[in-house]
Design a protein around this motif. Structure first.
Motif, PDB file in Angstrom:
ATOM      1  N   LEU A 112       0.570  -1.378  -0.051  1.00 57.69           N
ATOM      2  CA  LEU A 112       0.147  -0.099  -0.002  1.00 57.69           C
ATOM      3  C   LEU A 112       0.800   1.076  -0.027  1.00 57.69           C
ATOM      4  O   LEU A 112       0.599   2.264  -0.602  1.00 57.69           O
ATOM      5  CB  LEU A 112      -0.898   0.012   1.241  1.00 57.69           C
ATOM      6  CG  LEU A 112      -2.370  -0.373   0.911  1.00 57.69           C
ATOM      7  CD1 LEU A 112      -2.382  -1.836   0.462  1.00 57.69           C
ATOM      8  CD2 LEU A 112      -3.465   0.162   1.986  1.00 57.69           C
ATOM      9  N   SER A 113       2.095   1.185   0.854  1.00 59.02           N
ATOM     10  CA  SER A 113       3.055   2.426   0.897  1.00 59.02           C
ATOM     11  C   SER A 113       3.202   2.678  -0.654  1.00 59.02           C
ATOM     12  O   SER A 113       3.481   3.784  -1.168  1.00 59.02           O
ATOM     13  CB  SER A 113       3.978   2.201   1.731  1.00 59.02           C
ATOM     14  OG  SER A 113       3.270   2.094   3.085  1.00 59.02           O
ATOM     15  N   ARG A 163       0.722   4.173  -2.815  1.00 59.81           N
ATOM     16  CA  ARG A 163       0.426   5.593  -2.573  1.00 59.81           C
ATOM     17  C   ARG A 163       1.709   6.668  -3.019  1.00 59.81           C
ATOM     18  O   ARG A 163       1.182   7.600  -3.278  1.00 59.81           O
ATOM     19  CB  ARG A 163       0.355   5.787  -0.930  1.00 59.81           C
ATOM     20  CG  ARG A 163      -1.070   5.022  -0.650  1.00 59.81           C
ATOM     21  CD  ARG A 163      -1.438   5.429   0.909  1.00 59.81           C
ATOM     22  NE  ARG A 163      -2.756   5.067   1.248  1.00 59.81           N
ATOM     23  CZ  ARG A 163      -3.050   4.281   2.146  1.00 59.81           C
ATOM     24  NH1 ARG A 163      -2.352   3.539   2.630  1.00 59.81           N
ATOM     25  NH2 ARG A 163      -4.326   4.121   2.550  1.00 59.81           N
ATOM     26  N   ALA A 194       0.802   7.111  -6.578  1.00 61.69           N
ATOM     27  CA  ALA A 194      -0.367   7.895  -6.684  1.00 61.69           C
ATOM     28  C   ALA A 194      -0.125   9.285  -6.480  1.00 61.69           C
ATOM     29  O   ALA A 194      -0.838  10.208  -7.197  1.00 61.69           O
ATOM     30  CB  ALA A 194      -1.664   7.505  -5.724  1.00 61.69           C
ATOM     31  N   SER A 195       0.761   9.631  -5.692  1.00 57.46           N
ATOM     32  CA  SER A 195       1.119  10.991  -5.203  1.00 57.46           C
ATOM     33  C   SER A 195       2.219  11.746  -5.727  1.00 57.46           C
ATOM     34  O   SER A 195       2.421  12.645  -5.289  1.00 57.46           O
ATOM     35  CB  SER A 195       1.087  11.066  -3.355  1.00 57.46           C
ATOM     36  OG  SER A 195       2.086  10.107  -3.133  1.00 57.46           O
ATOM     37  N   TRP A 233      -7.069   1.096   2.002  1.00 56.80           N
ATOM     38  CA  TRP A 233      -7.125   1.869   0.679  1.00 56.80           C
ATOM     39  C   TRP A 233      -8.296   2.734   0.578  1.00 56.80           C
ATOM     40  O   TRP A 233      -9.564   1.980   0.774  1.00 56.80           O
ATOM     41  CB  TRP A 233      -6.791   1.157  -0.324  1.00 56.80           C
ATOM     42  CG  TRP A 233      -6.702   1.910  -1.714  1.00 56.80           C
ATOM     43  CD1 TRP A 233      -7.655   1.973  -2.758  1.00 56.80           C
ATOM     44  CD2 TRP A 233      -5.658   2.658  -2.335  1.00 56.80           C
ATOM     45  NE1 TRP A 233      -7.219   2.831  -3.647  1.00 56.80           N
ATOM     46  CE2 TRP A 233      -5.951   3.244  -3.708  1.00 56.80           C
ATOM     47  CE3 TRP A 233      -4.295   2.883  -1.764  1.00 56.80           C
ATOM     48  CZ2 TRP A 233      -5.217   3.913  -4.495  1.00 56.80           C
ATOM     49  CZ3 TRP A 233      -3.543   3.514  -2.651  1.00 56.80           C
ATOM     50  CH2 TRP A 233      -3.813   4.050  -3.965  1.00 56.80           C
ATOM     51  N   THR A 234      -8.452   3.948   0.688  1.00 57.39           N
ATOM     52  CA  THR A 234      -9.767   4.562   0.612  1.00 57.39           C
ATOM     53  C   THR A 234     -10.294   5.162  -0.777  1.00 57.39           C
ATOM     54  O   THR A 234      -9.347   5.104  -1.718  1.00 57.39           O
ATOM     55  CB  THR A 234      -9.781   5.777   1.531  1.00 57.39           C
ATOM     56  OG1 THR A 234      -8.769   6.828   1.120  1.00 57.39           O
ATOM     57  CG2 THR A 234      -9.082   5.324   3.039  1.00 57.39           C
ATOM     58  N   ASP A 274     -10.633   8.145  -1.499  1.00 59.43           N
ATOM     59  CA  ASP A 274     -10.099   9.254  -1.817  1.00 59.43           C
ATOM     60  C   ASP A 274      -8.623   9.098  -2.440  1.00 59.43           C
ATOM     61  O   ASP A 274      -8.175   9.542  -3.372  1.00 59.43           O
ATOM     62  CB  ASP A 274      -9.557   9.982  -0.458  1.00 59.43           C
ATOM     63  CG  ASP A 274     -10.705  10.876   0.025  1.00 59.43           C
ATOM     64  OD1 ASP A 274     -11.635  11.099  -0.610  1.00 59.43           O
ATOM     65  OD2 ASP A 274     -10.699  11.313   1.299  1.00 59.43           O
ATOM     66  N   ASP A 275      -8.032   7.596  -1.840  1.00 56.71           N
ATOM     67  CA  ASP A 275      -6.691   7.174  -2.711  1.00 56.71           C
ATOM     68  C   ASP A 275      -7.078   7.017  -4.062  1.00 56.71           C
ATOM     69  O   ASP A 275      -6.347   7.323  -4.803  1.00 56.71           O
ATOM     70  CB  ASP A 275      -6.399   6.081  -1.731  1.00 56.71           C
ATOM     71  CG  ASP A 275      -5.869   6.348  -0.337  1.00 56.71           C
ATOM     72  OD1 ASP A 275      -5.070   7.243  -0.281  1.00 56.71           O
ATOM     73  OD2 ASP A 275      -5.913   5.371   0.380  1.00 56.71           O
ATOM     74  N   THR A 276      -7.990   6.287  -4.145  1.00 54.71           N
ATOM     75  CA  THR A 276      -8.622   5.893  -5.613  1.00 54.71           C
ATOM     76  C   THR A 276      -8.598   7.014  -6.419  1.00 54.71           C
ATOM     77  O   THR A 276      -8.078   7.167  -7.457  1.00 54.71           O
ATOM     78  CB  THR A 276      -9.876   5.210  -5.636  1.00 54.71           C
ATOM     79  OG1 THR A 276      -9.530   4.024  -5.047  1.00 54.71           O
ATOM     80  CG2 THR A 276     -10.112   4.763  -7.082  1.00 54.71           C
ATOM     81  N   LEU A 315      -5.303   8.441  -7.428  1.00 56.44           N
ATOM     82  CA  LEU A 315      -4.740   7.823  -8.344  1.00 56.44           C
ATOM     83  C   LEU A 315      -5.447   8.031  -9.819  1.00 56.44           C
ATOM     84  O   LEU A 315      -4.620   8.039 -10.833  1.00 56.44           O
ATOM     85  CB  LEU A 315      -4.576   6.438  -8.123  1.00 56.44           C
ATOM     86  CG  LEU A 315      -3.928   5.389  -8.992  1.00 56.44           C
ATOM     87  CD1 LEU A 315      -2.471   5.825  -9.158  1.00 56.44           C
ATOM     88  CD2 LEU A 315      -3.985   4.024  -8.234  1.00 56.44           C
TER      89      LEU A 315
END
Length: 261
Positions: free
Chosen positions: A139-140, A143, A146-147, A247-248, A250-252, A255
């Motif tokens: 997950l890290s 992310r 994604a960011s 994973w939320t 907002d994360d999606t 991305l």
């Protein structure tokens, strides 16, 4: 899928491609120049680096190799660049110092116990075990992808197994259908001889690679299909696995904003 327009030709790496141009369930397409996948970056030339940094705006590298691999290979050329952030996120449990990479660098599912090799875990099952054993790392890494303020690149040694797991999750999260994920995974086969020949030139990987037939190194479509099927069987799918591990929505959205046109 041939990979036309997606391959990034470099001198010092041979399995580099863009995740742009892939379809999504809602009729959109993934963007070029946002997320890249690659094999080992140890041999990048100055021209390669200029293309990645100046041409593709690379700012973040997610290195999925083990600590032992990195120690044996030494610092890669991108580690000297202040305009690139290297995120070391090993996708496998760290081996004991005296055991080196122990066959995990290229064929991580090969299991050894001293001098006796135990039965192999099939690749799809190994991929699934990575999700079970390294959820925080996975997950890290996702992310970071994604960011990243510029292009993000994920790589391991060959750029197909550990990288393939992370790419499958990335593409699933933004709505790319399973068959397109399978086709992207299998694209590494068109360069597999070059990948293996390159890795054989370094002692880190040579002994393990020399001990196995070329047929054992292919990124077979059925391997990724098996992984995706197993994920559905065990978790309800990769998307459900992501949600169950924090994973939320907002994360999606973050991305998708960067990767979907």
């Amino acid at each position: 899928m041939t990979g036309d327009g997606r391959w990034i030709d470099l001198v010092g790496a041979v399995n580099v491609r863009d995740l742009g141009g892939l379809p999504t369930h809602d009729g959109k397409t993934t963007k070029f120049g946002q997320v890249l996948r690659a094999d080992n970056l140890q041999d990048l030339t100055e021209a390669d680096i200029a293309h990645l940094l100046d041409g593709l705006r690379l700012t973040d590298v997610v290195d999925l190799r083990s600590g032992a691999e990195i120690e044996l290979e030494g610092p890669g050329p991108l580690t000297a660049r202040r305009d690139v952030t290297i995120h070391h996120m090993p996708m496998l449990a760290e081996p004991e110092p005296e055991t080196g990479v122990d066959g995990e660098a290229v064929l991580p599912w090969a299991q050894r116990d001293g001098e006796e090799e135990r039965p192999w875990l099939p690749p799809g099952e190994f991929y699934l075990s990575t999700l079970k054993q390294r959820p925080g790392t996975v997950l890290s890494a996702l992310r970071v992808v994604a960011s990243s303020p510029g292009a993000a690149l994920a790589h391991c040694a060959a750029g197909k197994d550990r990288t393939g797991i992370l790419v499958a999750l990335t593409l699933t999260a933004v709505g790319v259908p399973d068959e397109a994920i399978v086709e992207d995974y299998a694209l590494s086969n068109s360069r597999i001889e070059k990948i293996i020949d390159r890795l054989k030139k370094t002692p880190t990987y040579a002994e393990d690679l020399d001990s196995r037939p070329m047929s054992s190194h292919f990124a077979l479509p059925e391997t990724m299909r098996d992984f995706l099927d197993l994920a559905h069987e065990h978790f309800g799918g990769l998307g459900e696995w992501l949600t169950s591990h924090g994973w939320t929505a907002d994360d999606t959205e973050v991305l998708r904003r960067r990767l979907v046109a």
